[in-house]
Scaffold this motif. Structure first.
Motif, PDB file in Angstrom:
ATOM      1  N   VAL A 190       0.902  -1.180   0.150  1.00 27.77           N
ATOM      2  CA  VAL A 190       0.178  -0.145   0.010  1.00 27.77           C
ATOM      3  C   VAL A 190       0.814   1.252  -0.034  1.00 27.77           C
ATOM      4  CG1 VAL A 190      -1.755  -1.027   1.288  1.00 27.77           C
ATOM      5  CG2 VAL A 190      -0.135   0.166   2.361  1.00 27.77           C
ATOM      6  N   ARG A 208      -0.099   5.104   1.145  1.00 29.32           N
ATOM      7  CA  ARG A 208      -1.438   5.912   1.554  1.00 29.32           C
ATOM      8  C   ARG A 208      -0.530   7.160   2.311  1.00 29.32           C
ATOM      9  NH1 ARG A 208      -5.884   3.293   5.358  1.00 29.32           N
ATOM     10  NH2 ARG A 208      -4.163   2.842   6.988  1.00 29.32           N
ATOM     11  N   ASP A 226       4.573  -3.289 -10.640  1.00 35.39           N
ATOM     12  CA  ASP A 226       3.015  -2.967 -10.365  1.00 35.39           C
ATOM     13  C   ASP A 226       2.913  -2.239  -9.299  1.00 35.39           C
ATOM     14  OD1 ASP A 226       2.156  -4.817 -12.083  1.00 35.39           O
ATOM     15  OD2 ASP A 226       2.510  -6.617 -10.949  1.00 35.39           O
ATOM     16  N   PRO A 243       0.678   0.641  -6.498  1.00 35.14           N
ATOM     17  CA  PRO A 243      -0.244   0.358  -5.515  1.00 35.14           C
ATOM     18  C   PRO A 243      -1.254   1.494  -6.180  1.00 35.14           C
ATOM     19  CG  PRO A 243       1.638   0.521  -4.183  1.00 35.14           C
ATOM     20  CD  PRO A 243       1.980   0.682  -5.597  1.00 35.14           C
ATOM     21  N   ASP A 244      -2.583   1.177  -5.612  1.00 32.27           N
ATOM     22  CA  ASP A 244      -3.735   2.014  -6.222  1.00 32.27           C
ATOM     23  C   ASP A 244      -3.513   3.574  -5.521  1.00 32.27           C
ATOM     24  OD1 ASP A 244      -4.831   0.231  -7.697  1.00 32.27           O
ATOM     25  OD2 ASP A 244      -6.224  -0.338  -5.935  1.00 32.27           O
ATOM     26  N   GLY A 245      -3.888   4.589  -6.348  1.00 29.67           N
ATOM     27  CA  GLY A 245      -4.085   5.884  -5.795  1.00 29.67           C
ATOM     28  C   GLY A 245      -2.779   6.416  -5.760  1.00 29.67           C
ATOM     29  N   VAL A 246      -1.639   6.119  -6.545  1.00 29.73           N
ATOM     30  CA  VAL A 246      -0.218   6.744  -6.261  1.00 29.73           C
ATOM     31  C   VAL A 246      -0.344   8.237  -6.557  1.00 29.73           C
ATOM     32  CG1 VAL A 246       1.991   6.926  -7.679  1.00 29.73           C
ATOM     33  CG2 VAL A 246       0.948   4.658  -6.935  1.00 29.73           C
ATOM     34  N   ASP A 257      -2.821  10.521  -6.421  1.00 30.92           N
ATOM     35  CA  ASP A 257      -3.348  11.135  -5.500  1.00 30.92           C
ATOM     36  C   ASP A 257      -2.290  11.362  -4.169  1.00 30.92           C
ATOM     37  OD1 ASP A 257      -5.714  11.890  -7.088  1.00 30.92           O
ATOM     38  OD2 ASP A 257      -6.905  10.360  -6.014  1.00 30.92           O
ATOM     39  N   ASN A 258      -1.927  10.232  -3.812  1.00 36.48           N
ATOM     40  CA  ASN A 258      -1.021  10.258  -2.656  1.00 36.48           C
ATOM     41  C   ASN A 258       0.310  11.333  -2.920  1.00 36.48           C
ATOM     42  OD1 ASN A 258      -2.470   8.646  -0.436  1.00 36.48           O
ATOM     43  ND2 ASN A 258      -2.441   7.121  -2.065  1.00 36.48           N
TER      44      ASN A 258
END
Length: 231
Positions: free
Chosen positions: A112, A114, A193, A195-198, A200-201
């Motif tokens: 993750v 975040r 690969d 993580p999601d939301g890179v 925005d984070n």
């Protein structure tokens, strides 16, 4: 002059803003890079005045295929530090290593990234210097489940442990309190690969630079008091 050994698990992730605080206090530090020197570590007796473990990027301590190659050696090293009462500051995968060294556990979770907030749950955390809330930037696979005797200092938005203390002078953080945005950009570029939301984070991380630096001031004040790095 104090000297601290720093284990770096990936080229991209280092002490960041924490370097400035150590240098300002006259604390020398040197990096140990097992990924470039064959995984060799010094004896606990020659570590100096403490040990810092920096995050590990894509590595974790439990998920098959992604276990930190030097995990066993580092758990033994940190366990020896606990026995010798040498200060330990552990971040990211380092917090997992500290948990295992203290007979705690690790929970398997996906990688993750975040940009979140940690909330202090112990009023006297770091002798009261830990902020009530502070940025908790986590880039990590798996997560620490500290032993029952560990003291929880802060939790994240999901109620998971974000900071904990073992004994008198060993501290684990799920995030990196001295993170710089460039470090995360480099870490992301290392992965196939991501993580999601890179995006925005990373944007949040850039906007929080001043907030991260401001929170680090009292955090480091408390840490150096417990570790004795100011004496």
């Amino acid at each position: 002059m104090k000297h601290v050994s720093v284990i770096q698990h990936t080229q991209s992730e280092w002490l960041g803003h924490i370097e400035d605080h150590l240098e300002a206090r006259g604390v020398r530090f040197s990096y140990i890079r097992p990924f470039v020197n064959g995984g060799k570590f010094p004896s606990p007796t020659v570590l100096g005045d403490g040990l810092i473990l920096v995050g590990g990027g894509r590595w974790g301590a439990l998920t098959a295929g992604h276990i930190l190659p030097t995990l066993e050696e580092e758990v033994r090293l940190v366990r020896a530090c606990l026995m010798l009462d040498k200060p330990v500051l552990a971040m990211g995968v380092g917090s997992q290593i500290l948990s295992l060294a203290g007979d705690g556990q690790v929970e398997a979770t996906p990688l993750v990234f975040r940009a979140g907030t940690a909330t202090r749950v112990c009023e006297d955390a770091l002798e009261g210097f830990m902020p009530a809330t502070f940025p908790n930037i986590v880039f990590m696979r798996d997560r620490a489940l500290p032993p029952n005797y560990a003291k929880t200092l802060a939790v994240d938005e999901d109620g998971a442990v974000a900071a904990f203390q073992i004994g008198r002078n060993a501290f684990g953080f799920s995030g990196h309190p001295g993170l710089r945005r460039a470090m995360m950009e480099d870490l992301v570029m290392e992965l196939e690969d991501v993580p999601d939301g890179v995006a925005d984070n990373l944007e949040t991380l850039g906007a929080w630079n001043a907030r991260i630096e401001d929170a680090l001031v009292p955090i480091m004040t408390g840490l150096v008091r417990y570790t004795g790095w100011m004496t």
